[in-house]
Scaffold this motif. Structure first.
Motif, PDB file in Angstrom:
ATOM      1  N   LEU A 125       0.830  -1.206   0.000  1.00 23.18           N
ATOM      2  CA  LEU A 125       0.000   0.000   0.000  1.00 23.18           C
ATOM      3  C   LEU A 125       0.863   1.253   0.000  1.00 23.18           C
ATOM      4  O   LEU A 125       1.949   1.274   0.576  1.00 23.18           O
ATOM      5  N   ILE A 126       0.353   2.298  -0.630  1.00 19.60           N
ATOM      6  CA  ILE A 126       0.999   3.607  -0.549  1.00 19.60           C
ATOM      7  C   ILE A 126       0.809   4.124   0.860  1.00 19.60           C
ATOM      8  O   ILE A 126      -0.254   3.967   1.469  1.00 19.60           O
ATOM      9  N   GLN A 127       1.859   4.738   1.423  1.00 15.45           N
ATOM     10  CA  GLN A 127       1.840   5.166   2.817  1.00 15.45           C
ATOM     11  C   GLN A 127       0.639   6.068   3.128  1.00 15.45           C
ATOM     12  O   GLN A 127       0.003   5.909   4.173  1.00 15.45           O
ATOM     13  N   ASN A 128       0.295   6.984   2.234  1.00 14.16           N
ATOM     14  CA  ASN A 128      -0.854   7.866   2.465  1.00 14.16           C
ATOM     15  C   ASN A 128      -2.170   7.092   2.484  1.00 14.16           C
ATOM     16  O   ASN A 128      -3.074   7.419   3.253  1.00 14.16           O
ATOM     17  N   GLU A 129      -2.291   6.072   1.645  1.00 15.73           N
ATOM     18  CA  GLU A 129      -3.485   5.219   1.657  1.00 15.73           C
ATOM     19  C   GLU A 129      -3.583   4.474   2.983  1.00 15.73           C
ATOM     20  O   GLU A 129      -4.667   4.328   3.555  1.00 15.73           O
ATOM     21  N   LEU A 130      -2.452   4.002   3.461  1.00 15.00           N
ATOM     22  CA  LEU A 130      -2.410   3.283   4.729  1.00 15.00           C
ATOM     23  C   LEU A 130      -2.835   4.199   5.881  1.00 15.00           C
ATOM     24  O   LEU A 130      -3.542   3.772   6.793  1.00 15.00           O
ATOM     25  N   ALA A 131      -2.423   5.458   5.832  1.00 11.71           N
ATOM     26  CA  ALA A 131      -2.846   6.425   6.855  1.00 11.71           C
ATOM     27  C   ALA A 131      -4.365   6.549   6.848  1.00 11.71           C
ATOM     28  O   ALA A 131      -5.016   6.517   7.906  1.00 11.71           O
ATOM     29  N   TYR A 132      -4.941   6.668   5.672  1.00 11.64           N
ATOM     30  CA  TYR A 132      -6.394   6.793   5.539  1.00 11.64           C
ATOM     31  C   TYR A 132      -7.094   5.534   6.057  1.00 11.64           C
ATOM     32  O   TYR A 132      -8.058   5.620   6.835  1.00 11.64           O
ATOM     33  N   LEU A 133      -6.614   4.366   5.658  1.00  9.18           N
ATOM     34  CA  LEU A 133      -7.254   3.101   6.036  1.00  9.18           C
ATOM     35  C   LEU A 133      -7.162   2.808   7.529  1.00  9.18           C
ATOM     36  O   LEU A 133      -8.014   2.102   8.077  1.00  9.18           O
ATOM     37  N   THR A 134      -6.123   3.331   8.174  1.00  4.88           N
ATOM     38  CA  THR A 134      -5.938   3.078   9.605  1.00  4.88           C
ATOM     39  C   THR A 134      -6.421   4.240  10.465  1.00  4.88           C
ATOM     40  O   THR A 134      -6.224   4.236  11.682  1.00  4.88           O
ATOM     41  N   LEU A 135      -7.025   5.238   9.831  1.00  7.77           N
ATOM     42  CA  LEU A 135      -7.571   6.408  10.528  1.00  7.77           C
ATOM     43  C   LEU A 135      -6.498   7.154  11.325  1.00  7.77           C
ATOM     44  O   LEU A 135      -6.734   7.613  12.440  1.00  7.77           O
TER      45      LEU A 135
END
Length: 155
Positions: free
Chosen positions: A57-67
């Motif tokens: 995953l792209i780090q920014n996507e991971l931030a979004y997915l993990t709130l």
């Protein structure tokens, strides 16, 4: 009487019960992970789960997915890199983007955490019907919607 004089019975507040239950879950997981010899936090386990579902995953996507906000996720990922749970690599096409991957240690750690998560789920859902679980999830989703729809008021 102004707004600061209004008394609130926090024991009957949804927020109080959500907060205390969340702390109990955190404490349970922390102790259970320690008993199994896992150097893992709930937040790290969530990242491992998201990467298990979609590695790279792209780090920014991971931030979004993990709130999580980008900076707190970056700190969490740095800690996970030191534990050799994950690796971050520059994207082949966009050098400004980091992709996050599970390492073999991360995969093993995630697999070892699964029985603990299943056990916690069984404990939490004991003596609760499927309908009650559905209703609780639905109610919590509505609370989250209510909060996110009013967040713009504070910005």
């Amino acid at each position: 009487m102004n707004n600061t004089d209004i008394l609130v019975d926090f024991d009957k507040s949804v927020g109080r019960w959500i907060g205390s239950t969340s702390k109990m879950v955190d404490n349970f997981l922390h102790e259970a992970f320690q008993c199994e010899g896992l150097d893992l936090s709930k937040e790290q386990m969530i990242v491992l789960k998201k990467l298990h579902e979609n590695d790279g995953l792209i780090q920014n996507e991971l931030a979004y997915l993990t709130l999580r906000d980008k900076s707190s996720l970056a700190r969490l990922l740095a800690k996970m890199e030191r534990k050799n749970y994950i690796s971050r690599e520059q994207d082949d096409f966009d050098k400004r983007v980091n992709r996050v991957f599970l390492t073999e240690t991360g995969r093993i750690t995630f697999k070892r955490s699964r029985p603990i998560i299943v056990g916690l789920k069984e404990i939490m859902e004991k003596n609760i019907t499927e309908e009650e679980i559905f209703q609780l999830i639905n109610t919590l989703q509505r609370i989250q919607h209510n909060i996110t729809s009013t967040e713009a008021l504070f910005k």
